[in-house]
Enzyme design. Structure first.
Site, mmCIF file in Angstrom:
data_model
loop_
_atom_site.group_PDB
_atom_site.id
_atom_site.type_symbol
_atom_site.label_atom_id
_atom_site.label_comp_id
_atom_site.label_asym_id
_atom_site.label_seq_id
_atom_site.Cartn_x
_atom_site.Cartn_y
_atom_site.Cartn_z
ATOM 1 N N CYS A 124 -11.334 39.078 36.245
ATOM 2 C CA CYS A 124 -11.964 39.687 37.432
ATOM 3 C C CYS A 124 -11.692 41.170 37.602
ATOM 4 O O CYS A 124 -12.628 41.947 37.829
ATOM 5 C CB CYS A 124 -11.475 38.995 38.706
ATOM 6 N N HIS B 208 -29.626 48.752 61.558
ATOM 7 C CA HIS B 208 -30.761 49.400 60.925
ATOM 8 C C HIS B 208 -30.434 50.843 60.552
ATOM 9 O O HIS B 208 -29.772 51.531 61.322
ATOM 10 C CB HIS B 208 -31.947 49.377 61.904
ATOM 11 N N SER C 68 -2.966 33.888 39.276
ATOM 12 C CA SER C 68 -3.121 33.972 40.735
ATOM 13 C C SER C 68 -2.603 32.720 41.440
ATOM 14 O O SER C 68 -1.877 32.814 42.433
ATOM 15 C CB SER C 68 -4.587 34.158 41.096
ATOM 16 N N ILE D 215 -19.783 35.146 32.422
ATOM 17 C CA ILE D 215 -19.169 36.193 31.593
ATOM 18 C C ILE D 215 -20.221 36.915 30.762
ATOM 19 O O ILE D 215 -20.233 38.153 30.689
ATOM 20 C CB ILE D 215 -18.041 35.589 30.710
ATOM 21 N N GLU E 231 -29.671 43.635 56.944
ATOM 22 C CA GLU E 231 -30.288 43.245 58.224
ATOM 23 C C GLU E 231 -31.406 42.206 58.006
ATOM 24 O O GLU E 231 -31.719 41.429 58.897
ATOM 25 C CB GLU E 231 -30.831 44.461 58.979
ATOM 26 N N LYS F 92 -12.929 43.473 34.705
ATOM 27 C CA LYS F 92 -14.399 43.315 34.717
ATOM 28 C C LYS F 92 -15.029 44.139 35.836
ATOM 29 O O LYS F 92 -16.013 44.845 35.637
ATOM 30 C CB LYS F 92 -14.725 41.825 34.845
ATOM 31 N N TYR G 22 2.991 42.114 40.868
ATOM 32 C CA TYR G 22 3.194 40.650 40.842
ATOM 33 C C TYR G 22 4.666 40.340 40.549
ATOM 34 O O TYR G 22 5.271 39.483 41.154
ATOM 35 C CB TYR G 22 2.313 40.012 39.760
#
Ligand code: NDP
Length: 446
Positions: free
Chosen positions: A47, A434, A14, A177, A439, A50, A98
């Site tokens: 990530c 609500h 990344s 992990i 909230e 997973k 990518y």
């Protein structure tokens, strides 16, 4: 033939990919080398897979919940193989994206591992490449412990592609992990045990939340062996025989190690450029991601500041801007929101209670624990737990911890308020939506 670049990025994860693309868009001649698949740990072995597996593991509970709302599902069947195959397709698609993002932005991609020859040249296979600047963004790999059966013990790298789902698994370690994989395996019906050398999982996270999460993990059937660790692990007749230091020995179908990660630096030949490393072999950089070697920079997990994808991307942006601007900028590591995709999810931003007590003279703590409406028709005991930490001197909210469904989605939104120093009064002024669980964050009372 020797190629010349303004910036050469080693590592297509990344951080590396972002740095390469942005640098190229600013007119630099950029190259990038990746030895495995583009996307790095996050896309290929971290990530993304997973989170997909985490989604999959939640359906077992959702099916139970459906019946409390009048639905019945006649057949409950899970195919591990289908999940693995679908995941592979998605990861391949992302890796190709990518690839085209880089190619379209004019970055020259080299497939292979880079090795330094000197501070201005590297070798990839038979090619020699020269560059004014290098960026090391090679990430980390799982640590390995030393047991008799080590060759057959898996890590998160292999766990996504197991040939079949084990009946009973032991996970060593209690960090991100370990806790996330325990939730995945447990949700998919695997008899799951975590073993940690200390008392609690998730060192450094808020103690109260960790306690609440531990209770809920145990209620869902995850066993946690604390203050102990395997002394010996051997494998006989397809079963792992685990001899603990204190507990009795036990047999498992699979053992997984999730005991931290170390920098991926072995192949780089760093001795040639005499870059300074920390005790844990991470690359030492200053505030501007400059290593001890003038034209060589490093970002991401390999510098071991905060090992998170969005942090690596932010570091990449700052570094490339610094390369093109006179006034250099630093990256602020405080208030980075993060989530553990445990079951239930745990997300937070800002300080833990322990950290806040050390830093501020007086703090106020607001907590709330409740059974969400979604579970009210079922026997599900799971509760939401929220903790808000306020600096009493200026009323600023300095920490939010949320344990419950969609915690990461909720905390991501509230992070904007906390990063920008909003007060508890500002939270109180906000009207809740609500009925929701989130909230509660704007209605917390003592
Ligand atoms: P962590 O550092 O989070 O946890 C490592 C665990 O292994 C700890 O419980 C540690 O115990 C234990 N351990 C380490 N060495 C040993 C040893 N020699 N013997 C026994 N136990 C040991 O590492 P992870 O591998 O879980 O994750 C690595 C990084 O990846 C994280 O720091 C995080 O930044 C990133 N990550 C982020 C995720 C997310 O954002 N959701 C998901 C997954 C990873 P002790 O506490 O006693 O030291």
């Amino acid at each position: 033939m020797t190629k010349k670049f303004d910036l050469f990025v080693i590592g297509g994860g990344s951080g590396g990919v972002r740095a390469a693309r942005v640098a190229s868009s600013k007119g630099m001649k950029v190259g990038l080398a990746e030895g495995w698949s583009l996307g790095g740990t996050c896309v290929n072995r971290g990530c993304v897979p997973k989170k997909l597996y985490s989604y999959s593991s939640h359906f077992s509970e959702d099916i139970e919940l459906m019946s409390s709302f009048g639905w019945s599902v006649s057949k409950k069947k899970f195919s591990w193989n289908k999940l693995v195959q679908n995941k592979k397709k998605e990861i391949k698609r992302l890796s190709q994206i990518y690839n085209s993002l880089l190619a379209n932005s004019g970055v020259e991609i080299f497939s292979g591992f880079a090795e330094f020859l000197d501070s201005e040249s590297i070798k990839i296979g038979k090619k020699t490449i020269q560059s004014k600047n290098f960026l090391i963004a090679v990430g980390t790999q799982p640590n390995r412990l030393n047991f008799k059966a080590s060759k057959e013990i898996v890590t998160s790298d292999e766990a996504f592609d197991l040939k079949s789902l084990p009946k009973k698994i032991l996970i060593l370690g209690g960090g991100y992990i370990a806790v996330e994989f325990a939730a995945i395996f447990n949700g998919l019906g695997v008899n799951t045990t975590i073993c940690i050398r200390r008392e609690k999982v998730l060192k450094g996270f808020d103690d109260d939340v960790v306690d609440q999460l531990t209770i809920q993990m145990k209620e869902k059937g995850i066993k946690i062996i604390s203050n102990d660790f395997p002394q010996e692990i051997s494998k006989k007749n397809n079963l792992f025989d685990v001899k603990y230091k204190r507990n009795k020995s036990e047999k498992f179908n699979l053992v997984m190690e999730a005991t931290g990660r170390s920098p991926n630096i072995e192949r780089l030949n760093l001795e040639k450029i005499k870059i300074k490393l920390s005790k844990k072999s991470s690359i030492i950089v200053n505030d501007y991601f400059e290593t001890s070697c003038k034209n060589i920079y490093a970002i991401g997990d390999v510098i071991d500041r905060i090992q998170l994808t969005p942090v690596a991307i932010a570091e990449a942006m700052i570094l490339v801007n610094n390369l093109t601007k006179k006034k250099k900028e630093k990256f602020k590591y405080n208030n980075v929101p993060s989530a553990v995709f445990s079951n239930p999810n745990y997300a937070y931003v800002g300080f833990t209670e322990t950290e806040a007590k050390k830093k501020y003279k007086k703090i106020e703590i607001f907590t709330s624990s409740f059974r969400p409406l979604r579970f009210s028709l079922s026997k599900k005991k799971e509760k939401v737990f929220i903790k808000l930490i306020v600096n009493s001197q200026n009323n600023k909210v300095i920490g939010l911890h949320y344990l419950g469904e969609h915690a990461a989605e909720i905390v991501q939104g509230f992070s904007v308020a906390i990063v920008n120093g909003l007060t508890k009064k500002a939270f109180d002024k906000t009207i809740g939506i609500h009925p929701t669980s989130a909230e509660e964050v704007v209605t917390m009372k003592k």
